[in-house]
Design an enzyme around this catalytic site. Structure first.
Site, short mmCIF file in Angstrom:
data_model
loop_
_atom_site.label_atom_id
_atom_site.label_comp_id
_atom_site.label_asym_id
_atom_site.label_seq_id
_atom_site.Cartn_x
_atom_site.Cartn_y
_atom_site.Cartn_z
N SER A 122 -12.17 -10.61 78.12
CA SER A 122 -12.99 -9.42 78.43
C SER A 122 -12.70 -8.95 79.85
O SER A 122 -12.24 -9.73 80.70
CB SER A 122 -14.47 -9.82 78.33
OG SER A 122 -15.30 -8.76 78.73
N LYS A 157 -17.33 -15.63 79.66
CA LYS A 157 -15.99 -15.12 79.34
C LYS A 157 -14.97 -15.60 80.38
O LYS A 157 -13.83 -15.92 80.05
CB LYS A 157 -15.99 -13.59 79.27
CG LYS A 157 -16.84 -13.01 78.15
CD LYS A 157 -16.49 -13.53 76.77
CE LYS A 157 -15.18 -13.04 76.23
NZ LYS A 157 -14.90 -13.59 74.87
N PRO A 182 -10.90 -6.58 76.77
CA PRO A 182 -11.47 -5.24 76.59
C PRO A 182 -12.62 -4.95 77.54
O PRO A 182 -13.32 -5.86 77.99
CB PRO A 182 -11.99 -5.26 75.14
CG PRO A 182 -11.53 -6.54 74.53
CD PRO A 182 -11.26 -7.48 75.66
P1 NAP Z 1 -19.83 -9.41 67.66
O1 NAP Z 1 -19.78 -8.35 66.66
O2 NAP Z 1 -21.17 -9.89 68.14
O3 NAP Z 1 -18.98 -10.65 67.15
C1 NAP Z 1 -19.09 -11.91 67.72
C2 NAP Z 1 -18.55 -12.89 66.70
O4 NAP Z 1 -18.60 -14.22 67.25
C3 NAP Z 1 -19.37 -12.93 65.41
O5 NAP Z 1 -18.48 -13.05 64.32
C4 NAP Z 1 -20.22 -14.17 65.58
O6 NAP Z 1 -20.61 -14.76 64.38
C5 NAP Z 1 -19.23 -15.07 66.31
N1 NAP Z 1 -19.91 -16.19 66.94
C6 NAP Z 1 -20.80 -16.16 67.94
N2 NAP Z 1 -21.22 -17.41 68.21
C7 NAP Z 1 -20.57 -18.24 67.35
C8 NAP Z 1 -20.57 -19.63 67.11
N3 NAP Z 1 -21.33 -20.48 67.81
N4 NAP Z 1 -19.76 -20.12 66.14
C9 NAP Z 1 -18.98 -19.29 65.40
N5 NAP Z 1 -18.94 -17.96 65.57
C10 NAP Z 1 -19.73 -17.45 66.53
O7 NAP Z 1 -19.06 -8.99 68.97
P2 NAP Z 1 -17.66 -8.25 69.20
O8 NAP Z 1 -17.98 -7.06 70.02
O9 NAP Z 1 -16.90 -8.11 67.98
O10 NAP Z 1 -16.95 -9.30 70.15
C11 NAP Z 1 -15.83 -10.05 69.74
C12 NAP Z 1 -15.14 -10.63 70.95
O11 NAP Z 1 -14.79 -9.57 71.84
C13 NAP Z 1 -15.97 -11.61 71.78
O12 NAP Z 1 -15.12 -12.62 72.25
C14 NAP Z 1 -16.45 -10.76 72.94
O13 NAP Z 1 -16.76 -11.51 74.07
C15 NAP Z 1 -15.24 -9.87 73.15
N6 NAP Z 1 -15.52 -8.61 73.84
C16 NAP Z 1 -16.36 -7.69 73.28
C17 NAP Z 1 -16.59 -6.49 73.97
C18 NAP Z 1 -17.50 -5.44 73.41
O14 NAP Z 1 -17.82 -4.49 74.15
N7 NAP Z 1 -17.91 -5.52 72.16
C19 NAP Z 1 -15.97 -6.25 75.20
C20 NAP Z 1 -15.12 -7.22 75.73
C21 NAP Z 1 -14.89 -8.41 75.04
P3 NAP Z 1 -22.04 -14.41 63.69
O15 NAP Z 1 -21.82 -13.12 62.94
O16 NAP Z 1 -22.29 -15.58 62.81
O17 NAP Z 1 -23.04 -14.28 64.81
#
Ligand code: NAP
Length: 338
Positions: A122, A157, A182
């Site tokens: 991130s 992160k 991102p």
């Molecule tokens: P999201 O929709 O909340 O997805 C997070 C995923 O991680 C979900 O599939 C969740 O599973 C899983 N997860 C969380 N805790 C877990 C655990 N203990 N064991 C197994 N799975 C687990 O968020 P996203 O926006 O797609 O984010 C995906 C990645 O991108 C993350 O690494 C995040 O830090 C990174 N990111 C996101 C953004 C943003 O703005 N969205 C920006 C920068 C980086 P459940 O469905 O079971 O909860």
């Protein structure tokens, strides 16, 4: 190029668009969810060729399921990491699963003979903890986790990416490791179950903010973030690479103006007045989420994606399109009543 790829966290926002693109490009995908009872729902919203997608149960905090899920794969996209909607009681609720999950995924990947490991990090690991004195960031920058403006998600992160890079340096052998970093991700929704990153658009649309706070962020589209992951999985010579994926920096007032202009009467609840900083500072004494982000007021954090453009030919779309796609899908799916 297409092959057999493992994607962690198939229920997630970014992972969903990544899985769609991979399958559209001919990949066979193994993905994990914590509870297989959700498989039918996730399949329904992904809406892909089901024969190309297999689900496995795995949690970031347990060894169970990872070996089976990676068997036969040559590539890994480790996307799963906790993104909380609320401030955690203790920072370790985020730091431990983020770090241990990344290290677990790496260990199982190495054992499975994975060639290329792409981790979703991130801008939170790049551009925080500089006390509001630095405004432009590249891949050479790292968040300072000792600083008071590094809140638990930001720490999780940064610590996870650093731990992963250290592990790869010591144990990775010839497995290539690369991160995608991102900024704030917006864009269309597949389902009403949405990532925390879309919360700001929801709050603006439903008019739950008394005014527009002086916050800003670099916005990037979920489809472009997915596309950068695919480029990182397939381009040559990715070992050690780090790619910021961020669009232009925008103030929340600019985002509100895009909503007003693009949605007409559907944006009737979007506030137009600015929320004075002192109101937010006052609120921060009572609201732990506001407390977490109050240091962001008036802070420009502009992260450059030039490296991804130069090395991978990556392009980003106009953030206006991402903002309006988020808003229209939130309305269509009943996430907000406008
Ligand atoms: P999201 O929709 O909340 O997805 C997070 C995923 O991680 C979900 O599939 C969740 O599973 C899983 N997860 C969380 N805790 C877990 C655990 N203990 N064991 C197994 N799975 C687990 O968020 P996203 O926006 O797609 O984010 C995906 C990645 O991108 C993350 O690494 C995040 O830090 C990174 N990111 C996101 C953004 C943003 O703005 N969205 C920006 C920068 C980086 P459940 O469905 O079971 O909860």
């Amino acid at each position: 190029m297409a092959g057999h790829v493992f994607v962690s966290g198939g229920s997630g926002y970014i992972a969903g668009f990544l899985i769609r693109q991979l399958i559209a490009e001919g990949w066979q995908v193994n993905t994990t969810i914590r509870n297989l009872a959700r498989e039918a729902d996730v399949r329904a919203w992904l809406n892909v060729d089901n024969s190309k997608l297999t689900f496995f149960a795995a949690d970031l905090m347990s060894d169970e399921g990872w070996a089976e899920a990676m068997a036969g794969c040559t590539h890994v996209a480790h996307v799963a990491s906790p993104i909380p909607a609320n401030a955690p009681k203790h920072e370790d609720e985020l730091i431990v699963p983020a770090r241990e999950g990344a290290l677990r995924a790496l260990r199982f990947a190495k054992a499975a003979g994975i060639k290329r490991f792409v981790m979703t990090s991130s801008v939170a690991a790049v551009a925080y903890g500089h006390g509001g004195t630095k405004h432009h960031f590249t891949e050479a920058d790292w968040t300072n986790v000792e600083s008071p403006d590094a809140y638990p998600y930001v720490k999780s992160k940064t610590i996870a990416e650093r731990a992963a890079r250290d592990w790869v340096a010591a144990n990775g052998g010839d497995m290539e490791f690369v991160t995608v970093n991102p900024s704030l991700v917006l864009g269309p929704l597949m389902a009403p179950d949405f990532s925390t990153s879309l919360e700001a658009i929801k709050k603006l649309l439903e008019g739950s903010l008394p005014g527009i706070p002086s916050f800003g962020f670099s916005i990037v589209d979920v489809r472009d973030v997915a596309d950068l992951h695919v480029r990182c999985l397939t381009a040559p010579n990715m070992a050690g690479e780090r790619f910021i994926s961020a669009g232009p920096f925008m103030w929340m007032g600019d985002v509100a103006a895009v909503l007003k202009e693009g949605l007409g009467t559907q944006a009737r609840k979007v506030p137009t007045r600015r929320l004075p900083n002192f109101v937010l500072k006052l609120l921060s004494y009572f609201d732990p989420i506001v407390k977490q982000v109050v240091g962001e007021l008036d802070n420009v954090r502009d992260a450059s994606s030039q490296h991804a453009k130069d090395v991978l030919g990556w392009q980003t779309r106009d953030p206006k399109e991402s903002i309006l796609d988020t808003a229209r899908d939130m309305i269509r799916l009943g996430v907000v009543k406008v």
